[in-house]
Design a protein around this motif. Structure first.
Motif, mmCIF file in Angstrom:
data_model
loop_
_atom_site.group_PDB
_atom_site.id
_atom_site.type_symbol
_atom_site.label_atom_id
_atom_site.label_comp_id
_atom_site.label_asym_id
_atom_site.label_seq_id
_atom_site.Cartn_x
_atom_site.Cartn_y
_atom_site.Cartn_z
ATOM 1 N N PRO A 2 6.445 19.886 -6.680
ATOM 2 C CA PRO A 2 5.229 19.794 -5.874
ATOM 3 C C PRO A 2 5.477 19.457 -4.404
ATOM 4 C CG PRO A 2 5.332 18.015 -7.479
ATOM 5 C CD PRO A 2 6.509 18.890 -7.709
ATOM 6 N N MET A 3 6.469 18.625 -4.077
ATOM 7 C CA MET A 3 6.709 18.244 -2.685
ATOM 8 C C MET A 3 8.213 18.181 -2.427
ATOM 9 S SD MET A 3 4.905 15.187 -0.503
ATOM 10 C CE MET A 3 3.281 15.734 -0.965
ATOM 11 N N GLN A 4 8.639 18.803 -1.335
ATOM 12 C CA GLN A 4 10.058 18.850 -0.989
ATOM 13 C C GLN A 4 10.227 18.360 0.441
ATOM 14 O OE1 GLN A 4 11.514 22.853 -0.687
ATOM 15 N NE2 GLN A 4 13.606 22.223 -0.235
ATOM 16 N N ILE A 5 11.132 17.411 0.635
ATOM 17 C CA ILE A 5 11.450 16.930 1.987
ATOM 18 C C ILE A 5 12.363 17.952 2.644
ATOM 19 C CG2 ILE A 5 12.660 15.143 3.297
ATOM 20 C CD1 ILE A 5 11.683 13.157 1.161
ATOM 21 N N LEU A 6 12.054 18.308 3.886
ATOM 22 C CA LEU A 6 12.841 19.289 4.635
ATOM 23 C C LEU A 6 13.683 18.564 5.673
ATOM 24 C CD1 LEU A 6 9.969 21.875 5.157
ATOM 25 C CD2 LEU A 6 11.678 21.801 3.326
ATOM 26 N N GLN A 7 14.994 18.619 5.488
ATOM 27 C CA GLN A 7 15.932 17.942 6.373
ATOM 28 C C GLN A 7 17.021 18.932 6.764
ATOM 29 O OE1 GLN A 7 15.866 15.093 7.823
ATOM 30 N NE2 GLN A 7 17.937 14.985 8.590
ATOM 31 N N PRO A 8 16.958 19.496 7.987
ATOM 32 C CA PRO A 8 17.969 20.467 8.393
ATOM 33 C C PRO A 8 19.389 19.878 8.347
ATOM 34 C CG PRO A 8 16.095 20.541 9.877
ATOM 35 C CD PRO A 8 15.911 19.336 9.003
ATOM 36 N N PRO A 9 20.350 20.672 7.912
ATOM 37 C CA PRO A 9 21.738 20.206 7.850
ATOM 38 C C PRO A 9 22.231 19.760 9.223
ATOM 39 C CG PRO A 9 21.507 22.374 6.825
ATOM 40 C CD PRO A 9 20.208 22.057 7.499
ATOM 41 N N GLY A 10 22.951 18.658 9.237
ATOM 42 C CA GLY A 10 23.536 18.169 10.472
ATOM 43 C C GLY A 10 22.615 17.295 11.310
ATOM 44 N N TRP A 11 21.342 17.224 10.979
ATOM 45 C CA TRP A 11 20.419 16.374 11.739
ATOM 46 C C TRP A 11 20.563 14.928 11.283
ATOM 47 C CZ3 TRP A 11 14.849 18.333 12.952
ATOM 48 C CH2 TRP A 11 14.921 19.553 13.633
ATOM 49 N N ALA A 12 20.408 14.009 12.199
ATOM 50 C CA ALA A 12 20.394 12.594 11.838
ATOM 51 C C ALA A 12 19.210 12.338 10.915
ATOM 52 C CB ALA A 12 20.273 11.734 13.097
ATOM 53 N N ARG A 13 19.430 11.498 9.909
ATOM 54 C CA ARG A 13 18.354 11.188 8.959
ATOM 55 C C ARG A 13 17.296 10.347 9.667
ATOM 56 N NH1 ARG A 13 17.282 12.328 4.280
ATOM 57 N NH2 ARG A 13 16.227 11.048 2.757
ATOM 58 N N PRO A 14 16.025 10.755 9.612
ATOM 59 C CA PRO A 14 14.964 9.992 10.264
ATOM 60 C C PRO A 14 14.722 8.664 9.539
ATOM 61 C CG PRO A 14 14.020 11.784 9.013
ATOM 62 C CD PRO A 14 15.509 11.948 8.947
ATOM 63 N N ARG A 15 14.211 7.694 10.278
ATOM 64 C CA ARG A 15 13.899 6.381 9.690
ATOM 65 C C ARG A 15 12.394 6.233 9.600
ATOM 66 N NH1 ARG A 15 16.591 1.724 12.751
ATOM 67 N NH2 ARG A 15 15.319 0.691 11.205
ATOM 68 N N GLY A 16 11.886 6.119 8.382
ATOM 69 C CA GLY A 16 10.471 5.856 8.189
ATOM 70 C C GLY A 16 9.571 7.077 8.176
ATOM 71 N N PHE A 17 10.126 8.262 8.218
ATOM 72 C CA PHE A 17 9.336 9.490 8.150
ATOM 73 C C PHE A 17 10.246 10.626 7.720
ATOM 74 C CE2 PHE A 17 11.151 9.522 12.355
ATOM 75 C CZ PHE A 17 11.460 10.842 12.598
ATOM 76 N N SER A 18 9.670 11.772 7.446
ATOM 77 C CA SER A 18 10.446 12.969 7.128
ATOM 78 C C SER A 18 10.242 13.991 8.232
ATOM 79 C CB SER A 18 9.975 13.570 5.797
ATOM 80 O OG SER A 18 10.244 12.692 4.739
ATOM 81 N N ASN A 19 11.249 14.816 8.477
ATOM 82 C CA ASN A 19 11.122 15.860 9.494
ATOM 83 C C ASN A 19 10.128 16.928 9.066
ATOM 84 O OD1 ASN A 19 12.899 15.198 11.707
ATOM 85 N ND2 ASN A 19 14.545 15.356 10.225
ATOM 86 N N GLY A 20 10.051 17.175 7.791
ATOM 87 C CA GLY A 20 9.115 18.168 7.289
ATOM 88 C C GLY A 20 8.900 17.998 5.801
ATOM 89 N N ILE A 21 7.804 18.535 5.327
ATOM 90 C CA ILE A 21 7.451 18.504 3.904
ATOM 91 C C ILE A 21 6.968 19.899 3.522
ATOM 92 C CG2 ILE A 21 5.834 17.580 2.192
ATOM 93 C CD1 ILE A 21 7.615 15.371 3.035
ATOM 94 N N ALA A 22 7.448 20.402 2.407
ATOM 95 C CA ALA A 22 6.907 21.627 1.826
ATOM 96 C C ALA A 22 6.245 21.226 0.515
ATOM 97 C CB ALA A 22 8.025 22.639 1.565
ATOM 98 N N ALA A 23 5.043 21.739 0.271
ATOM 99 C CA ALA A 23 4.313 21.349 -0.936
ATOM 100 C C ALA A 23 3.407 22.483 -1.399
ATOM 101 C CB ALA A 23 3.477 20.106 -0.643
#
Length: 132
Positions: A2-23
């Motif tokens: 139902p929900m997938q966190i989108l984190q591009p390869p090589g990007w620093a991991r965000p703190r307290g949020f996600s870069n993107g969500i697919a749902a």
């Protein structure tokens, strides 16, 4: 899924949020909520307390559609003072985790000149996706 966190390869991991969500599922849009009680009165003066109540309000609206905190895909925060926001991060984080838990959707923060309710320091709108 139902929900997938989108984190591009090589990007620093965000703190307290996600870069993107697919749902996939039923989309629910929650209008901007401030830290007011059920009677529409702002009772607290601190940013953390107003945020806690605004997040509770979001979940109350979301529950009307059968949703919960884990269904939130996006939050947009409007604050009247960015410096106060930065100085309040510890209290804001505690308030967020108390209400939302360890779920971190895509988020945006915008500093604004003012909000419709003079006492309000924060307004938060949400988009949620409830699985079919």
């Amino acid at each position: 899924m139902p929900m997938q966190i989108l984190q591009p390869p090589g990007w620093a991991r965000p703190r307290g949020f996600s870069n993107g969500i697919a749902a996939t599922g039923r989309m629910v849009f929650v209008a901007g909520q401030i830290g007011s009680n059920a009677e529409g009165k702002v009772e607290a003066d601190t940013l953390a307390a107003q945020t806690r109540q605004a997040l509770r309000n979001i979940l109350a609206v979301l529950s009307e559609a059968g949703g919960n905190a884990g269904h939130v895909a996006r939050l947009t925060w409007y604050v009247t003072d960015k410096q106060e926001y930065l100085a309040s991060l510890t209290g804001l984080g505690a308030a967020y985790r108390e209400v939302i838990g360890a779920h971190y959707p895509a988020m945006t923060l915008i500093e604004v000149r003012g909000l419709a309710e003079d006492r309000a320091k924060v307004e938060i709108e949400a988009t949620a996706v409830i699985p079919d």
